[in-house]
Scaffold this active site. Structure first.
Site, PDB file in Angstrom:
ATOM      1  N   SER A 253       0.846  -1.191   0.000  1.00 27.08           N
ATOM      2  CA  SER A 253       0.000   0.000   0.000  1.00 27.08           C
ATOM      3  C   SER A 253       0.883   1.243   0.000  1.00 27.08           C
ATOM      4  CB  SER A 253      -0.880  -0.001   1.235  1.00 27.08           C
ATOM      5  OG  SER A 253      -0.051   0.073   2.373  1.00 27.08           O
ATOM      6  N   LYS A 254       0.247   2.368  -0.209  1.00 29.39           N
ATOM      7  CA  LYS A 254       0.976   3.629  -0.228  1.00 29.39           C
ATOM      8  C   LYS A 254       1.686   3.869   1.108  1.00 29.39           C
ATOM      9  CE  LYS A 254       1.442   7.167  -3.085  1.00 29.39           C
ATOM     10  NZ  LYS A 254       2.317   6.354  -3.771  1.00 29.39           N
ATOM     11  N   ARG A 255       0.977   3.529   2.175  1.00 25.46           N
ATOM     12  CA  ARG A 255       1.525   3.807   3.492  1.00 25.46           C
ATOM     13  C   ARG A 255       2.756   2.931   3.757  1.00 25.46           C
ATOM     14  NH1 ARG A 255       1.255   2.657   8.661  1.00 25.46           N
ATOM     15  NH2 ARG A 255       0.059   0.747   8.406  1.00 25.46           N
ATOM     16  N   LEU A 256       2.639   1.696   3.348  1.00 25.20           N
ATOM     17  CA  LEU A 256       3.741   0.772   3.588  1.00 25.20           C
ATOM     18  C   LEU A 256       4.483   0.486   2.301  1.00 25.20           C
ATOM     19  CD1 LEU A 256       2.006  -1.861   5.867  1.00 25.20           C
ATOM     20  CD2 LEU A 256       3.423   0.056   6.551  1.00 25.20           C
ATOM     21  N   ARG A 259       6.336   3.637  -1.019  1.00 27.91           N
ATOM     22  CA  ARG A 259       6.735   5.027  -0.860  1.00 27.91           C
ATOM     23  C   ARG A 259       8.045   5.285  -1.574  1.00 27.91           C
ATOM     24  NH1 ARG A 259       6.880   5.524   5.474  1.00 27.91           N
ATOM     25  NH2 ARG A 259       7.473   3.361   5.263  1.00 27.91           N
TER      26      ARG A 259
END
Ligand code: GLU
Length: 489
Positions: A253-256, A259
């Protein structure tokens, strides 16, 4: 003769340089360094509309920050440049001409709409279809289309009778019937080469011995092999790296993880910790060695030990590793210089104040050091710098009661009298006080910490108090007591 090891990463400057790209770069770099080979950086910027100079900058900055130095490429030069594909158009043209001459490629005059219509037609009939328009148009029709301004694309004539096979170092034998592959475009109608074509030409001309890249490219490899064969060129070795998934086995995901590498830098991950973490994202040295510096990883790294199974991105492990590196793998001086920008960007102190009180700020940072997962966590030290910090409501609920209030108030008298307000004396006096009152030290320590810092968690209370200073400590405690007694807390 032993082959020279030459590997490359070939990022497209169209998106952020994320953790997957960094892992690919790292594995190539490790392989090159392990074998005393060369690590090459090539920028695949043939998509002019999606590529940008800023993204090239991001790639270079990310690699530099990670310490993955390249031997040839932008900023370095090298024998086999240019290393930007946008500057190699002529070379691709020349190679395309060879294929045209040998009738291994042909111009496609289909419009996109025609291709789509055909695709739909076969799809509706549930029939397999691969685009091949080798004989579709007469010369007159082609001319007509050209006159109408059409720019044809160059397609590769797939040798349909062939079965393509290669042995991937990570995934083993991969096979594919060429008939399952369409006559793919090698030069687009705008004159730019496609990824597969440019990649083969460059990997050959740059003398790449091993192509190490993400497994999302494994489906491209049969196409590339057909091109090598069409040119009668030696085929490099291939190693496709496993996908990186989140702990939930889903795409990152974007958060994990998904990036940009620079976000890791900005949060205060140490490059060495990230390198250690990335190295283990699909590779292991065998045994249970986990914390390894670069030299050790270089020494142990082999492609054979890359695991074809999905690699799982474990954020907790990364934080744990980073904390370990913060505590154990950098010296005090490096730690203090590394944390400085994070202290400043916390906004609790100006650069000037920092300079004036350097010794004190350094002591705060060193006290916080074991508790930092990332350097940015220094923002949790707000209560050292200002009285204007938030109190954790739950902690207050737990420790703001008649008994704690009366104990802490009484203890403030002791603190006022204390000769030197240092951690040792504070502790000493607190222990004596508790002894006299026949209470456990934690009955005083816990409320005291909450009143002074607003939270139950933090570094050693006595050192914390020493750094905050007598007057501020007492003022905070009395303030909280007052709030309590006036019913505002
Ligand atoms: N430009 C491609 C990418 O960024 C390179 C793939 C390769 O390494 O061949 O994914």
């Amino acid at each position: 003769m032993k082959q020279d090891i030459r590997v490359r990463i070939a990022p497209s400057p169209t998106g952020f340089f994320h953790i997957g790209s960094a892992r690919t770069a790292l594995y190539n770099w490790l392989f090159a360094r392990h074998h005393n080979g060369k690590f090459i950086l090539r920028i695949e910027d043939t998509d002019a509309t999606r590529s940008s100079k800023e993204m090239v900058e991001v790639i270079l900055t990310s690699l530099n920050w990670l310490g993955l130095d390249w031997d040839e490429g932008p900023q370095k030069g090298g024998e086999y440049g240019p290393y930007f594909q946008s500057e190699r158009k002529e070379i691709y043209r020349e190679y395309a001409e060879k294929l045209i001459k040998e009738e291994k490629a042909y111009w496609c005059f289909c419009t996109e709409e025609e291709i789509e219509k055909e695709r739909q037609y076969y799809l509706n009939k549930k029939m397999d279809w691969k685009h091949r328009c080798r004989e579709k148009f007469t010369e007159t029709e082609k001319q007509k289309r050209m006159n109408a301004g059409m720019k044809p694309a160059l397609r590769f004539k797939v040798p349909v009778e062939k079965r393509i096979s290669f042995s991937d170092i990570v995934h083993g034998v991969v096979e594919k019937n060429a008939s399952d592959i369409e006559d793919f475009v090698i030069i687009k109608s705008d004159g730019m080469p496609t990824y597969n074509f440019a990649c083969v030409v460059d990997d050959f001309l740059m003398k790449i011995s091993h192509v190490i890249r993400g497994v999302e490219h494994i489906a491209n490899t049969p196409k590339q092999i057909m091109l090598y064969e069409a040119f009668n060129l030696p085929i490099p070795f291939f190693a496709h790296l496993p996908v990186i998934l989140g702990k939930d086995k889903k795409k990152l995901s974007k958060r994990l993880g998904a990036r940009s590498v620079l976000e890791y830098r900005d949060e205060g991950y140490l490059p060495d910790a990230l390198i250690n973490f990335l190295a283990l994202l699909g590779w292991s040295p065998g045994g249970d060695e986990e914390i390894m510096d670069r030299e050790r990883i270089i020494e142990l790294f082999t492609l054979e030990r890359i695991n074809p199974a999905n690699a799982i991105y474990d954020e907790t492990k990364l934080e744990w590793l980073n904390n370990h590196y913060i505590i154990n793998r950098i010296d005090e001086k490096t730690f203090l210089t590394s944390i400085e920008p994070f202290v400043i960007s916390s906004g609790y102190i100006t650069e000037e104040e920092y300079k004036k009180n350097r010794e004190w700020v350094d002591r705060v940072c060193l006290l916080m050091r074991p508790r930092l997962k990332v350097l940015k966590d220094i923002s949790r030290a707000k209560y050292f710098f200002t009285d204007d910090f938030e109190y954790d409501e739950n902690s207050l609920k737990k420790y703001l009661n008649d008994k704690s209030v009366s104990l802490t108030r009484e203890f403030m008298v002791v603190l006022k009298e204390l000769k030197d307000f240092n951690a040792h004396n504070i502790e000493d006096s607190l222990r004596k006080f508790c002894e006299q009152k026949a209470i456990k030290t934690r009955e005083l320590i816990h409320p005291l910490r909450v009143y002074i810092t607003g939270t139950e968690a933090g570094p050693g209370l006595f050192e914390t108090m020493e750094l905050i200073g007598r007057a501020r400590c007492i003022k905070r405690v009395l303030n909280i007591i007052e709030r309590y007694e006036h019913g505002t807390s």
